[in-house]
Design a protein around this motif. Structure first.
Motif, PDB file in Angstrom:
ATOM      1  N   ARG B  13       0.730  -1.314  -0.211  1.00 30.79           N
ATOM      2  CA  ARG B  13       0.086  -0.191  -0.004  1.00 30.79           C
ATOM      3  C   ARG B  13       0.783   1.292  -0.001  1.00 30.79           C
ATOM      4  O   ARG B  13       2.146   1.182   0.539  1.00 30.79           O
ATOM      5  N   LYS B  14       0.333   2.204  -0.786  1.00 31.89           N
ATOM      6  CA  LYS B  14       0.945   3.616  -0.464  1.00 31.89           C
ATOM      7  C   LYS B  14       0.714   4.182   0.826  1.00 31.89           C
ATOM      8  O   LYS B  14      -0.297   3.886   1.604  1.00 31.89           O
ATOM      9  N   GLU B  15       1.917   4.911   1.136  1.00 30.29           N
ATOM     10  CA  GLU B  15       1.950   5.796   2.465  1.00 30.29           C
ATOM     11  C   GLU B  15       0.468   6.690   2.384  1.00 30.29           C
ATOM     12  O   GLU B  15       0.341   7.305   1.391  1.00 30.29           O
ATOM     13  N   GLY B  16      -0.018   6.521   3.709  1.00 36.22           N
ATOM     14  CA  GLY B  16      -1.308   7.778   3.716  1.00 36.22           C
ATOM     15  C   GLY B  16      -2.679   6.808   3.366  1.00 36.22           C
ATOM     16  O   GLY B  16      -3.483   7.608   3.740  1.00 36.22           O
ATOM     17  N   GLN B  17      -2.653   5.605   3.119  1.00 37.70           N
ATOM     18  CA  GLN B  17      -3.906   4.905   2.542  1.00 37.70           C
ATOM     19  C   GLN B  17      -4.112   3.984   4.063  1.00 37.70           C
ATOM     20  O   GLN B  17      -3.480   3.418   4.433  1.00 37.70           O
ATOM     21  N   ASN B  18      -5.457   3.806   4.055  1.00 37.49           N
ATOM     22  CA  ASN B  18      -5.789   2.988   5.147  1.00 37.49           C
ATOM     23  C   ASN B  18      -6.178   1.390   4.306  1.00 37.49           C
ATOM     24  O   ASN B  18      -6.196   1.298   3.130  1.00 37.49           O
ATOM     25  N   VAL B  19      -5.809   0.354   5.223  1.00 31.95           N
ATOM     26  CA  VAL B  19      -5.838  -0.970   4.319  1.00 31.95           C
ATOM     27  C   VAL B  19      -6.494  -2.060   5.264  1.00 31.95           C
ATOM     28  O   VAL B  19      -6.241  -1.904   6.636  1.00 31.95           O
ATOM     29  N   THR B  20      -7.269  -2.831   4.922  1.00 37.32           N
ATOM     30  CA  THR B  20      -7.974  -3.817   5.893  1.00 37.32           C
ATOM     31  C   THR B  20      -7.399  -5.139   5.531  1.00 37.32           C
ATOM     32  O   THR B  20      -7.592  -5.718   4.449  1.00 37.32           O
TER      33      THR B  20
END
Lengths: 111, 112
Positions: B13-20
Motif C-alpha cells: 500500500r502507498k503511504e497515507g492509505q488505509n488498508v484492511t
C-alpha cells in the motif's frame, strides 16, 4: 526486562543432534505454549503446558512452575525442524487469554 | 478442516492509505486476536475480542481499528495514523482457558 526470555537466540545443529531451547518467564502463569514458525510466517502450536512434561513424536516439552522455566527438546533433529521456535505464556492474573511472547529461537539443522 | 484464513498473504500500500486485513475462522472460537511481528521482536498484541460486538485495545493499538460483527470474522484496519505499518500481521483464536490457540498464516504488509 522482557517477561519472557528465550535462549539461545540462534542455534545451529547437525542432523541427528539433540536440541534444547530454553524459556524463562517472570510472571505467574496459567499456561505456557511452545510454537513453531516456518519461513513462510504461519505459526503452528506445538504444546500447551501447565505442569510436568509432554511428548509428541521427537518433541518433548517440560515445565518447572516453581523455577518459572520451560524447555523444548528435539531428539534426532532433522533439517525439516529448521524454524523459529517461540515460547509464549498466559498470565494467571488476567482473564482475556492474552499471550506474552518471547522473541523466538532460530534453529537451523544442517544435513 | 477448521482453521483461520488470513488474506491476502502479501499486501502493498502507498503511504497515507488505509488498508484492511481479513481474518476468518470456522472453529467456533469466541476469542480472536491480532498480533504484529517485527524483526527481532516478539509478537505484540494489537487488539482482541472475546465476544461478538466487543473488542479491547492491546499493547500497541494506536493507528489500528477492528470490528467484530460476526463470530467468524475479525478484520483489522491499518489506518494512515499508524506511523510504521510495515510488518507481519498474525491473527489467532482460542475457545478458552484450557485450550490452545490456532494461528493464521499471516499477512505481510509493506507500505511504500
Amino acid at each position: 526486562k522482557n517477561e519472557v526470555e528465550q535462549s539461545p537466540q540462534n542455534l545451529t545443529a547437525q542432523e541427528g543432534e539433540f536440541i534444547t531451547i530454553n524459556c524463562s518467564y517472570s510472571v505467574g502463569i496459567s499456561a505456557l505454549h511452545w510454537l513453531q514458525q516456518h519461513p513462510g510466517g504461519g505459526i503452528v502450536s506445538l504444546f500447551m503446558l501447565s505442569s510436568g512434561k509432554k511428548k509428541h513424536g521427537r518433541l518433548i516439552a517440560t515445565i518447572n512452575i516453581q523455577e518459572k522455566h520451560s524447555s523444548l527438546h528435539i531428539t534426532a533433529s532433522h533439517p525439516r525442524d529448521s524454524a523459529v521456535y517461540i515460547c509464549a505464556v498466559r498470565s494467571r492474573e488476567v482473564s482475556n487469554y492474552k499471550l506474552t511472547f518471547g522473541k523466538g529461537t532460530l534453529l537451523t539443522v544442517n544435513p | 478442516d477448521g482453521g483461520i484464513t488470513q488474506s491476502p498473504k502479501y499486501l502493498f500500500r502507498k503511504e497515507g492509505q488505509n488498508v484492511t486485513l481479513s481474518c476468518e475462522q470456522n472453529l467456533n472460537h469466541d476469542a480472536m486476536y491480532w498480533y504484529r511481528q517485527d524483526p527481532g521482536q516478539g509478537l505484540r498484541l494489537i487488539y482482541y475480542s472475546q465476544i461478538v460486538n466487543d473488542f479491547q485495545k492491546g499493547d500497541i493499538a494506536e493507528g489500528y481499528s477492528v470490528s467484530r460483527e460476526k463470530k467468524e470474522s475479525f478484520p483489522l484496519t491499518v489506518t494512515s495514523a499508524q506511523k510504521n505499518p510495515t510488518a507481519f500481521y498474525l491473527c489467532a483464536s482460542t475457545t478458552g482457558q484450557n485450550y490452545g490457540y490456532t494461528f493464521g498464516s499471516g499477512t505481510r504488509l509493506t507500505v511504500v
